[in-house]
Design an enzyme around this catalytic site. Sequence first.
Site, short mmCIF file in Angstrom:
data_model
loop_
_atom_site.label_atom_id
_atom_site.label_comp_id
_atom_site.label_asym_id
_atom_site.label_seq_id
_atom_site.Cartn_x
_atom_site.Cartn_y
_atom_site.Cartn_z
N THR A 372 3.97 -6.68 -2.92
CA THR A 372 2.87 -6.00 -2.98
C THR A 372 1.73 -6.87 -2.75
O THR A 372 2.00 -8.03 -2.43
CB THR A 372 2.82 -5.45 -4.68
OG1 THR A 372 3.97 -4.61 -4.69
CG2 THR A 372 1.59 -4.94 -4.99
N ASN A 392 5.32 -1.34 -1.16
CA ASN A 392 6.42 -1.41 -1.96
C ASN A 392 7.19 -2.64 -1.36
O ASN A 392 7.20 -3.54 -2.05
CB ASN A 392 7.12 0.03 -2.14
CG ASN A 392 8.00 -0.05 -3.20
OD1 ASN A 392 8.08 -0.56 -4.34
ND2 ASN A 392 9.19 0.74 -3.29
N ASP A 414 10.07 4.34 -5.91
CA ASP A 414 9.43 4.36 -7.25
C ASP A 414 9.46 5.45 -8.27
O ASP A 414 9.32 5.20 -9.50
CB ASP A 414 8.04 3.77 -7.24
CG ASP A 414 7.91 2.26 -6.84
OD1 ASP A 414 8.91 1.51 -6.86
OD2 ASP A 414 6.93 1.63 -6.68
N SER A 444 4.41 -0.57 -11.26
CA SER A 444 4.36 -1.65 -12.12
C SER A 444 3.15 -2.41 -11.94
O SER A 444 2.82 -3.42 -12.55
CB SER A 444 5.43 -2.53 -12.07
OG SER A 444 6.71 -1.99 -12.35
N GLY A 464 4.77 -8.30 -7.22
CA GLY A 464 6.16 -8.92 -7.88
C GLY A 464 6.90 -7.79 -8.52
O GLY A 464 7.66 -8.24 -9.34
N GLY A 465 6.87 -6.57 -7.84
CA GLY A 465 7.71 -5.46 -8.55
C GLY A 465 7.76 -5.50 -9.90
O GLY A 465 6.71 -5.53 -10.70
#
Length: 562
Positions: A372, A392, A414, A444, A464-465
Amino acid sequence: MKQLYFLLCLLLVGCRSEPKVDYEAQKSATFTTAAVAGPHPLATRTAVEVLRRGGNAIDAAVAMQFAMAVVFPRAGNIGGGGFLVYRAADGATLSLDYRETAPAAASRDMYLDTAGNVTEGLSTRGHLAVGVPGTVAGIAAMHERLGTLPWAELLQPAIDFARDGYRLSESEIDRLKRYHADFNEFNETTPFSDSTLGAGAQVKQPDLAATLIRIQEAGRDGFYTGETADLIVAEMESGGGLITRDDLAAYAPAWKEPITKDYKGYRLLSMPPSSSGGVALAQMAEMVEPYPLGDYGFQSVRSVQVIAEAMRRAYADRAEYLGDAKFYPVPVDSLLDDAYLRQRMADFRFDTAGTSVTTVAGQVAMKENFETTHISIVDSLGNAVSITTTLNGNYGSKVMVDGGGFFLNNEMDDFSAKPGVPNMFGLVGKEANAIEPGKRMLSSMTPTIVEKEGELFMVIGAPGGSTIITAVLQTFLNVAEYGMELPEAVAAPRFHHQWLPDQILYETDALAGGVLDSLTELGYQFREVNSMAVIKAVRVLPDGSLQAAADPRNPDDDVEGY
């Protein structure tokens, strides 16, 4: 005017005849007037030039996001989506949700095989993984409401980068090489061929330049209708994707009120659902607030226990309750209730590790990869912007729109492809995040602004997911509880717990001095990782100057200002 743009482009990109990268990232600096932290020097410099010309933080963010779509293709985008948290100099706040949506033809079980199992790769790679993009509509909406400089002027630097070319950084070349086979699988050609992936390689993107010109001339309609929309739909039809012209025309971003939570004289302002970030961040902050973390010390056994157990509980609630509030009754007020959050930590004990088997979602009254990117901006007036956007995964679905020159997202992953089954980041979701047409998938991303005693204090966020939320929390605590300067707080090693799997991820230098061994003896399980979320932040110092910090975890992260 054209000469001005040409001179600006030369200033930003430098001499193109030299076989080298002609920009260098700086990781921290203090500025007197305005500051920007972002993922790439050419993008941050674009934003600062806008600020110098009298633009406000939103103007700078508009120009920077389009520039990132060119010079930072792994995550910068016009084919993805994002979130804005905004605080005006007078203290007024807003957030904008321009997250992607599921196409009208999407269905709950679209990624399951005949046996009801998730088909590997179907939601992460290729045309079927793509959600309806929201980036261009979101940028247009924020500019229409809050921008001051002309739209066409703000797009010109990105157009110049795409048309005239820029030099790839070593980091981007390495990343492009890693995904070269994926590009070849889904595309006949991209601008990132073998000839453009040598040291100091220059890349030109004429198709992307043409797309940006259409957006420059027609605003959001230059993307969601007309030639660009036709190119997107043709790409979908060629690869079995679902997005139609009606899907594109119907897309709309949504203005919302930010999530707010007080913490020991600070106030956290973050993103509401369809982001899980604001709710989870607020929950974790409330759960750790009663504990004297500053007295315990940075990454002491007790500090790590308290923070990790708060993480565990927040992510359990995330899996159960969070999704697009337009489609599911997300109980935000109940999840953020102080009494509820005190009760969530009632079974925490220092003498033993908790477990995710026994830690389930709390009972509330029903009435919510790492590629991201994030930008933090404070302008000369004190307006603050925190924006996180994404494709993503790296380069999203790996599908580039033929003739359009931009990558499309793989955000459909997601959603909960099958409730209870982890996505690419290991996150588990349930009914709240099941696939439905027109629905926004849970994220997130956690763009955040922090006030202290009613005044602007910090702008922060990260890619960072699943580790974004916990990285934002720890960086804030590093400053607020452990007294670190911002560059130290950003660079400090981190850890992460997301409920399932039941283990604490930790960076190589984290949990030192016997802390890891002590926690292992208490029953905690661990997995070492090289790095996690990549913070970009700006802090207002007591004298009013702006301290900006970019994360050393990403070589291209950069701060600029004046």
